[in-house]
Design a protein around this motif. Structure first.
Motif, short mmCIF file in Angstrom:
data_model
loop_
_atom_site.label_atom_id
_atom_site.label_comp_id
_atom_site.label_asym_id
_atom_site.label_seq_id
_atom_site.Cartn_x
_atom_site.Cartn_y
_atom_site.Cartn_z
N SER A 82 -6.53 7.13 -7.83
CA SER A 82 -5.96 5.99 -7.10
C SER A 82 -5.53 6.41 -5.69
CB SER A 82 -4.80 5.36 -7.87
OG SER A 82 -3.98 6.34 -8.43
N ILE A 83 -5.11 7.69 -5.55
CA ILE A 83 -4.72 8.17 -4.22
C ILE A 83 -5.44 9.49 -3.95
CG2 ILE A 83 -2.81 8.99 -2.76
CD1 ILE A 83 -1.01 7.03 -4.28
N VAL A 84 -6.08 9.57 -2.80
CA VAL A 84 -6.80 10.79 -2.41
C VAL A 84 -6.06 11.41 -1.23
CG1 VAL A 84 -8.96 11.72 -1.47
CG2 VAL A 84 -9.02 9.87 -3.16
N VAL A 85 -5.76 12.71 -1.35
CA VAL A 85 -5.15 13.43 -0.23
C VAL A 85 -6.12 14.55 0.17
CG1 VAL A 85 -3.10 14.60 0.65
CG2 VAL A 85 -2.86 12.95 -1.21
N PRO A 122 -13.47 2.67 -4.91
CA PRO A 122 -12.32 2.30 -4.09
C PRO A 122 -10.99 2.89 -4.58
CG PRO A 122 -13.75 0.42 -4.42
CD PRO A 122 -14.29 1.51 -5.30
N VAL A 123 -10.18 3.29 -3.61
CA VAL A 123 -8.88 3.92 -3.89
C VAL A 123 -7.77 3.08 -3.29
CG1 VAL A 123 -9.90 6.24 -3.95
CG2 VAL A 123 -9.00 5.37 -1.79
N ASP A 124 -6.54 3.29 -3.77
CA ASP A 124 -5.39 2.57 -3.22
C ASP A 124 -5.04 3.09 -1.82
OD1 ASP A 124 -5.28 1.24 -5.61
OD2 ASP A 124 -3.65 2.47 -6.44
N LEU A 239 4.73 8.81 2.15
CA LEU A 239 3.69 7.94 2.70
C LEU A 239 2.68 7.50 1.65
CD1 LEU A 239 3.07 9.66 6.14
CD2 LEU A 239 3.63 7.24 5.84
N ALA A 240 2.55 8.28 0.56
CA ALA A 240 1.53 7.98 -0.45
C ALA A 240 1.62 6.54 -0.95
CB ALA A 240 1.64 8.96 -1.63
N SER A 241 2.84 6.06 -1.15
CA SER A 241 3.00 4.69 -1.66
C SER A 241 3.15 3.66 -0.54
CB SER A 241 4.21 4.63 -2.60
OG SER A 241 5.34 5.15 -1.95
N HIS A 242 2.88 4.10 0.70
CA HIS A 242 2.94 3.18 1.86
C HIS A 242 1.57 3.07 2.52
CE1 HIS A 242 7.29 3.45 1.46
NE2 HIS A 242 7.40 2.48 2.36
N ALA A 243 0.61 2.57 1.80
CA ALA A 243 -0.73 2.42 2.39
C ALA A 243 -0.68 1.35 3.48
CB ALA A 243 -1.73 2.03 1.32
N PRO A 244 -1.42 1.54 4.58
CA PRO A 244 -1.46 0.50 5.62
C PRO A 244 -1.98 -0.82 5.03
CG PRO A 244 -2.49 2.53 6.39
CD PRO A 244 -2.23 2.71 4.93
N THR A 245 -1.32 -1.91 5.38
CA THR A 245 -1.66 -3.20 4.76
C THR A 245 -2.63 -4.02 5.60
OG1 THR A 245 0.32 -4.08 5.80
CG2 THR A 245 0.52 -3.41 3.50
#
Length: 340
Positions: A82-85, A122-124, A239-245
């Motif tokens: 769901s999240i790629v770093v 697709p990722v979050d 920042l991980a849970s603050h994806a640009p909207t």
């Protein structure tokens, strides 16, 4: 971040990748770590980091190269992160002058493959490492994210700038929420041996002089924004849970500085390192010093404005170089068995 998420961390055996993976695992997240464990620096150190992640039941390590597109696609299909770093990259400004090929392979082709994988699976949120080197020899300080960054002075910086452009394009075309992080001289325990503070410490214990690339000009000394590893990791994790909207029709792509917002003269940093080694050993120490001209690709100053990061996630790096370097030298003396 309450629900268990699948994090895909590339460069998991690396300095930032290890600490980030550990923090995410401690919070109960699932981490799939990827690294090609190359020999750019001491592989033993990479193996030590991995050995500390292996006991976690929610950690999976895969030895793979992000430049291998087919393998990467298969891993995304299998683990559905769901999240790629993306922290896998060939690092180092000076090394990019000697070995340009590896930079194109890892930093450009590898990153393109990551973007393609995020497009097809697709990722979050995609978070990726950029670098303060994109600011080149900008004279205006502190460096702000809105500054002009089209004059990189090293190939390494060019690859990082191209990552930002590629991420912006993929975000625009395929709606991938992406955040680039411009890191400012990251340091700390288990850090990269190719970084100056680590190299200086090695030289001290090998009884060799350290090379200082500032021409011995103390009035116009190099300035660096040194950022402690825990501050970098906290910034990424927040920042991980603050994806640009992508509000107001904007592209879902943002770039943030993560730096200490408090640049130090290189000589102050070196004197602090001397003191910290002395404390770790319980005696006074002094480096043998050789002054040399600035190397091609080096920039005179790095200095981060961190206002945007603070506004986004309410966080600003705080660790002083005294605290951070003491943590490093205590670890170094212990790890290499140098306590007398």
């Amino acid at each position: 971040m309450n629900e268990r998420k699948v994090f895909f961390v590339t460069g998991a055996a690396g300095f930032v990748g290890y600490y980030l993976s550990k923090k995410l695992l401690d919070q109960g997240n699932i981490v799939v770590g990827i690294d090609n464990v190359n020999d750019y620096y001491d592989v033993k150190l990479k193996e030590t980091r991995l050995s500390q992640l292996e006991p976690y039941g929610n950690f999976t390590f895969i030895k793979a190269d992000i430049a291998d597109k087919e393998r990467l696609m298969n891993l995304f299909a299998e683990y559905k992160p769901s999240i790629v770093v993306n922290l896998a990259a060939q690092a180092g400004v000076r090394y990019s002058i000697e070995n340009p090929d590896v930079y194109m392979q890892s930093n450009v082709i590898g990153f393109y493959n990551i973007l393609e994988a995020c497009r097809h699976y697709p990722v979050d949120h995609l978070i990726y490492a950029s670098s303060s080197s994109v600011y080149g020899a900008n004279k205006k300080v502190p460096f702000e994210e809105s500054d002009f960054v089209d004059n990189p002075v090293s190939l390494y910086a060019s690859t990082k700038k191209s990552n930002e452009l590629m991420a912006h394009t993929y975000s625009h075309l395929y709606n991938i929420p992406a955040t680039g992080l411009r890191f400012f001289t990251v340091y700390g325990p288990m850090g990269r041996p190719d970084m100056a503070y680590f190299g200086f410490t090695n030289k001290f214990f090998n009884n060799e002089p350290i090379q200082i690339f500032n021409n011995g000009d103390f009035d116009n000394d190099l300035y660096r924004d040194f950022t402690y590893i825990d501050d970098i990791v906290e910034g990424i994790e927040r920042l991980a849970s603050h994806a640009p909207t992508g509000d107001n029709g904007e592209v879902k792509h943002k770039v943030f500085n993560i730096g200490n917002n408090n640049p130090e003269k290189l000589m102050t940093f070196i004197e602090t390192l001397e003191k910290c080694i002395g404390k770790s050993l319980g005696k006074e120490v002094a480096f043998q010093k050789q002054f040399e001209p600035i190397k091609p690709g080096d920039v005179p100053a790095t200095y981060a404005s961190t206002e945007q990061l603070q506004q986004a996630v309410g966080f600003k790096p705080q660790t002083t170089i005294e605290e951070g370097l003491q943590q490093f030298t205590d670890w170094y003396v212990e790890y290499y068995g140098l306590k007398s």
